[in-house]
Write a protein that holds these residues in place. Structure first.
Motif, PDB file in Angstrom:
ATOM      1  N   MET A   1      62.508 140.312  36.866  1.00  0.00           N
ATOM      2  CA  MET A   1      63.695 141.180  36.807  1.00  0.00           C
ATOM      3  C   MET A   1      64.764 140.631  37.759  1.00  0.00           C
ATOM      4  O   MET A   1      64.440 140.201  38.863  1.00  0.00           O
ATOM      5  CB  MET A   1      63.294 142.601  37.224  1.00  0.00           C
ATOM      6  N   GLU A   2      66.008 140.650  37.279  1.00  0.00           N
ATOM      7  CA  GLU A   2      67.102 140.202  38.149  1.00  0.00           C
ATOM      8  C   GLU A   2      67.541 141.334  39.075  1.00  0.00           C
ATOM      9  O   GLU A   2      67.726 142.461  38.650  1.00  0.00           O
ATOM     10  CB  GLU A   2      68.302 139.755  37.306  1.00  0.00           C
ATOM     11  N   THR A   3      67.698 140.985  40.339  1.00  0.00           N
ATOM     12  CA  THR A   3      68.167 141.962  41.314  1.00  0.00           C
ATOM     13  C   THR A   3      69.457 141.444  41.924  1.00  0.00           C
ATOM     14  O   THR A   3      69.487 140.346  42.477  1.00  0.00           O
ATOM     15  CB  THR A   3      67.102 142.177  42.418  1.00  0.00           C
ATOM     16  N   GLU A   4      70.508 142.239  41.767  1.00  0.00           N
ATOM     17  CA  GLU A   4      71.803 141.867  42.348  1.00  0.00           C
ATOM     18  C   GLU A   4      72.030 142.706  43.586  1.00  0.00           C
ATOM     19  O   GLU A   4      71.951 143.938  43.534  1.00  0.00           O
ATOM     20  CB  GLU A   4      72.936 142.164  41.353  1.00  0.00           C
ATOM     21  N   PHE A   5      72.280 142.051  44.683  1.00  0.00           N
ATOM     22  CA  PHE A   5      72.533 142.803  45.914  1.00  0.00           C
ATOM     23  C   PHE A   5      73.382 141.967  46.855  1.00  0.00           C
ATOM     24  O   PHE A   5      73.609 140.775  46.619  1.00  0.00           O
ATOM     25  CB  PHE A   5      71.220 143.224  46.582  1.00  0.00           C
ATOM     26  N   THR A   6      73.867 142.616  47.893  1.00  0.00           N
ATOM     27  CA  THR A   6      74.620 141.909  48.915  1.00  0.00           C
ATOM     28  C   THR A   6      73.680 141.645  50.076  1.00  0.00           C
ATOM     29  O   THR A   6      73.019 142.560  50.568  1.00  0.00           O
ATOM     30  CB  THR A   6      75.811 142.766  49.393  1.00  0.00           C
TER      31      THR A   6
ATOM     32  N   ALA B   1      63.195 144.716  43.855  1.00  0.00           N
ATOM     33  CA  ALA B   1      63.954 145.402  42.801  1.00  0.00           C
ATOM     34  C   ALA B   1      64.629 146.667  43.321  1.00  0.00           C
ATOM     35  O   ALA B   1      65.626 147.118  42.769  1.00  0.00           O
ATOM     36  CB  ALA B   1      63.033 145.741  41.628  1.00  0.00           C
ATOM     37  N   ASP B   2      64.075 147.241  44.382  1.00  0.00           N
ATOM     38  CA  ASP B   2      64.630 148.486  44.923  1.00  0.00           C
ATOM     39  C   ASP B   2      65.826 148.275  45.851  1.00  0.00           C
ATOM     40  O   ASP B   2      66.337 149.235  46.434  1.00  0.00           O
ATOM     41  CB  ASP B   2      63.539 149.293  45.645  1.00  0.00           C
ATOM     42  N   VAL B   3      66.282 147.040  46.007  1.00  0.00           N
ATOM     43  CA  VAL B   3      67.559 146.846  46.711  1.00  0.00           C
ATOM     44  C   VAL B   3      68.653 146.471  45.712  1.00  0.00           C
ATOM     45  O   VAL B   3      69.750 146.078  46.115  1.00  0.00           O
ATOM     46  CB  VAL B   3      67.476 145.803  47.863  1.00  0.00           C
ATOM     47  N   ASP B   4      68.355 146.629  44.422  1.00  0.00           N
ATOM     48  CA  ASP B   4      69.365 146.340  43.411  1.00  0.00           C
ATOM     49  C   ASP B   4      70.621 147.185  43.671  1.00  0.00           C
ATOM     50  O   ASP B   4      70.538 148.402  43.824  1.00  0.00           O
ATOM     51  CB  ASP B   4      68.804 146.661  42.013  1.00  0.00           C
ATOM     52  N   GLY B   5      71.760 146.522  43.760  1.00  0.00           N
ATOM     53  CA  GLY B   5      73.017 147.231  43.992  1.00  0.00           C
ATOM     54  C   GLY B   5      73.267 147.615  45.441  1.00  0.00           C
ATOM     55  O   GLY B   5      74.289 148.213  45.760  1.00  0.00           O
TER      56      GLY B   5
ATOM     57  N   ALA C   1      63.178 137.669  40.380  1.00  0.00           N
ATOM     58  CA  ALA C   1      61.835 137.687  40.965  1.00  0.00           C
ATOM     59  C   ALA C   1      60.914 138.557  40.120  1.00  0.00           C
ATOM     60  O   ALA C   1      61.385 139.429  39.387  1.00  0.00           O
ATOM     61  CB  ALA C   1      61.911 138.243  42.391  1.00  0.00           C
ATOM     62  N   PRO C   2      59.610 138.331  40.215  1.00  0.00           N
ATOM     63  CA  PRO C   2      58.680 139.239  39.518  1.00  0.00           C
ATOM     64  C   PRO C   2      58.901 140.678  39.992  1.00  0.00           C
ATOM     65  O   PRO C   2      59.265 140.896  41.156  1.00  0.00           O
ATOM     66  CB  PRO C   2      57.301 138.737  39.945  1.00  0.00           C
ATOM     67  N   ASP C   3      58.649 141.633  39.117  1.00  0.00           N
ATOM     68  CA  ASP C   3      58.890 143.039  39.461  1.00  0.00           C
ATOM     69  C   ASP C   3      58.111 143.463  40.704  1.00  0.00           C
ATOM     70  O   ASP C   3      58.535 144.361  41.426  1.00  0.00           O
ATOM     71  CB  ASP C   3      58.478 143.953  38.284  1.00  0.00           C
ATOM     72  N   HIS C   4      56.959 142.858  40.928  1.00  0.00           N
ATOM     73  CA  HIS C   4      56.114 143.311  42.037  1.00  0.00           C
ATOM     74  C   HIS C   4      56.416 142.565  43.344  1.00  0.00           C
ATOM     75  O   HIS C   4      55.724 142.774  44.329  1.00  0.00           O
ATOM     76  CB  HIS C   4      54.632 143.172  41.675  1.00  0.00           C
ATOM     77  N   GLU C   5      57.451 141.736  43.346  1.00  0.00           N
ATOM     78  CA  GLU C   5      57.757 141.010  44.584  1.00  0.00           C
ATOM     79  C   GLU C   5      58.303 141.968  45.655  1.00  0.00           C
ATOM     80  O   GLU C   5      59.135 142.834  45.380  1.00  0.00           O
ATOM     81  CB  GLU C   5      58.771 139.897  44.319  1.00  0.00           C
ATOM     82  N   LEU C   6      57.841 141.774  46.872  1.00  0.00           N
ATOM     83  CA  LEU C   6      58.281 142.615  47.982  1.00  0.00           C
ATOM     84  C   LEU C   6      59.469 141.978  48.689  1.00  0.00           C
ATOM     85  O   LEU C   6      59.584 140.747  48.760  1.00  0.00           O
ATOM     86  CB  LEU C   6      57.128 142.831  48.976  1.00  0.00           C
TER      87      LEU C   6
END
Lengths: 278, 152
Positions: B1-6, B64-68, B16-21
Motif C-alpha cells: 500500500m502506498e503511504t503519502e506523508f510529510t 499505513a497509519d501515518v498516511d496524510g 510498503a507492505p500493509d503490515h510494515e511498522l
C-alpha cells in the motif's frame, strides 16, 4: 518483533466496515489505534489476514457533551477525553482516570472503544464506566443494539460482541449535579493492579472494584452502607468490600487482595469530586 | 500500500507492505536511525516520533497509519548545524549519558513544548514518566526541559 502479513482495508462508513468484517469472518479484525491489537500481533497471539481500519469512519469519532450524558464515539482517543475541558469540568474523575491510562503515546493513539472491546481485566475506564452504568451501542449485520457495559463485558478478554459487530459509541449517563464520583487505583505497572470506583449520590451509590476479577466487580453491600450514611461510613464500606472480595473465589493471596480493595474504596471515597453542571 | 506523508518537512511516498511498522520504515527504508528500537511494546519511549504534533510509539504504529500525516523524527529538529532548542538544552545540561534513550526523550519534550508551553515540573514529569533512562537520573533531563520551555 514483526508481524505476519495482512491486508489493510479502509472503509469510509460503518456499513462497509461491517460488510468487510462479515466477508472475512474470523480472519478479520477491526483496527483503530492499534495499541493493543498490534502488540498482540507482534507477540504472535493473533494473526488476522485482514485488518479493517475504522479510523476513516467519522461516526466513530463523535464526542458530545450534554447536561445529563457524555456520548463518546468508540474511536475517540483517550487523549481527546483527557484534554476535553467540559469533561474535565463536569467529571474530573473520568479525566484523571484517562490521564493514568498507560502513557501519553498510547493515549494519543488508543481509543476508549478499543480499550473496552479488548476487555483486559486491568482496564481503568471499564471500572468507572461500569460504576456509572454506561451503555455501549453496537452495529452489526443484524442492525444495531444497545447493551449496558456491565453486560457487554463477559470476562477476561471476552465481550458480548457478535461476529462482524462494531462498537460505535459509549454513552455515559451522568449522575445528578452535586453527586460525587471517585476513582482510585494502585498500579505496580502501567495497568491498574487494583482499583475502585465510587458514585456517591443521595438516591444511588455505587461501589465497583476493578482489576481483581475478570470483569469489574460490583460491591452492592458497600454501596448500600454509603447510601444509608450519606457517604460517610467509609469504614463499614471498606469492611463490606473486604468481605465481598473474600467471598469471590480469587485464589492465592485473598487476604492481601481484599485489604487492597478495601483501601482503594476508602481512597476513592476520599478522592471523590462533585459532578458539576455543564 | 502506498503511504503519502510529510517526513521532517518533506513530502514522501512509501510503497510498503500493509503490515510494515513505522519504526522499520524509518530505520530500514529511510535510513533514519535516530528513532531507536528498545522495548518494542510502547513502554520505554525510545522510538517516540511526532504524528501531527503528538508523541506516538513508532514501534507499534503501522506505516499505513501515518498516511496524510505530518511526521517528525529527531533528525527533523535541527536546522542545519543549528540545534533545536530542546536539543541544545539537553547539551547545555549534559542530559544524556549513554544517549540511547535521548532521541525519545528529546521528542517527548518537543511534544510537551508544543502541547503545554507553560508546563510546570509536574507536567514535565508526566511527559517523561514513560520515557525510560537506565543510566542517569532524570534531574538533568527535567532541567533541560525547563530550559527548552523557557526558550521556545
Amino acid at each position: 518483533m514483526s508481524m505476519s502479513p495482512f491486508e489493510l482495508h479502509r472503509p469510509d462508513d460503518l456499513l462497509s466496515a461491517v460488510r468487510l468484517l462479515e466477508k472475512y469472518g474470523d480472519d478479520a479484525v477491526l483496527h483503530m489505534g492499534g495499541t493493543e491489537l498490534l502488540l498482540l500481533m507482534k507477540l504472535g497471539f493473533a494473526q488476522p489476514g485482514h485488518l479493517i481500519d475504522g479510523k476513516r469512519i467519522a461516526d466513530l469519532k463523535r464526542l458530545e457533551v450534554a447536561d445529563d450524558r457524555l456520548t463518546i464515539g468508540a474511536g475517540v482517543t483517550h487523549r481527546r477525553i483527557e484534554r476535553h475541558r467540559d469533561i474535565a469540568h463536569m467529571m474530573p474523575a473520568l479525566v484523571s482516570l484517562e490521564k493514568a491510562v498507560a502513557n501519553i503515546r498510547v493515549r494519543n493513539a488508543g481509543t476508549l472503544g478499543g480499550n473496552l472491546c479488548f476487555a483486559e481485566p486491568h482496564s481503568d475506564p471499564a471500572t468507572l464506566l461500569a460504576a456509572l452504568d454506561a451503555t455501549v451501542d453496537l452495529v452489526g449485520p443484524q442492525g444495531g443494539r444497545t447493551l449496558p457495559l456491565r453486560e457487554f463485558l463477559i470476562g477476561a478478554f471476552a465481550t458480548a460482541l457478535a461476529p462482524a459487530e462494531i462498537m460505535t459509541r459509549i454513552t455515559v449517563p451522568l449522575p445528578r449535579v452535586g453527586a460525587r464520583v471517585g476513582y482510585h487505583r494502585l498500579a505496580l505497572k502501567e495497568r491498574p493492579t487494583v482499583a475502585a470506583a465510587v458514585v456517591l449520590d443521595d438516591r444511588r451509590c455505587e461501589v465497583w472494584i476493578g482489576a481483581l476479577t475478570a470483569k469489574p466487580l460490583p460491591v452492592p453491600e458497600a454501596a448500600a452502607v454509603l447510601a444509608s450514611s450519606a457517604g460517610r461510613d467509609v469504614t463499614a464500606a471498606a469492611e463490606a468490600t473486604r468481605a465481598a472480595v473474600l467471598a469471590v473465589d480469587a485464589g492465592e493471596g485473598d487476604d492481601y487482595r481484599a485489604q487492597l480493595a478495601s483501601v482503594m474504596v476508602r481512597r476513592a471515597v476520599a478522592d471523590a469530586q462533585p459532578r458539576l453542571a455543564l | 500500500m502506498e503511504t503519502e506523508f510529510t517526513l521532517n518537512g518533506h513530502a514522501e511516498v512509501v510503497d510498503a507492505p500493509d503490515h510494515e511498522l513505522l519504526i522499520d520504515t524509518l530505520r530500514a527504508r529511510m535510513r533514519l536511525t535516530g528513532t531507536k528500537r528498545s522495548c518494542d511494546v510502547e513502554i520505554c519511549g525510545a522510538c517516540t516520533v511526532l504524528r501531527d504534533g503528538q508523541a506516538i510509539s513508532a514501534c507499534t504504529t503501522l506505516t499505513a497509519d501515518v498516511d496524510g500525516a505530518d511526521v517528525v523524527t529527531v533528525e527533523g529538529l535541527a536546522d542545519g548545524d543549528e540545534l533545536h532548542p530542546v536539543q541544545q538544552a539537553f547539551v547545555d545540561h549534559s542530559a544524556a549519558q549513554c544517549g540511547f534513550c535521548t532521541p525519545g526523550m528529546v521528542m517527548s519534550v518537543v511534544a510537551l513544548c508544543l502541547e503545554y508551553p507553560d508546563a510546570d515540573e509536574e507536567r514535565i514529569k508526566e511527559y517523561l514518566s514513560s520515557t525510560l533512562c537506565r543510566c542517569t537520573g532524570y534531574v538533568k533531563i527535567i532541567e533541560a526541559a525547563q530550559q527548552a520551555l523557557e526558550q521556545m
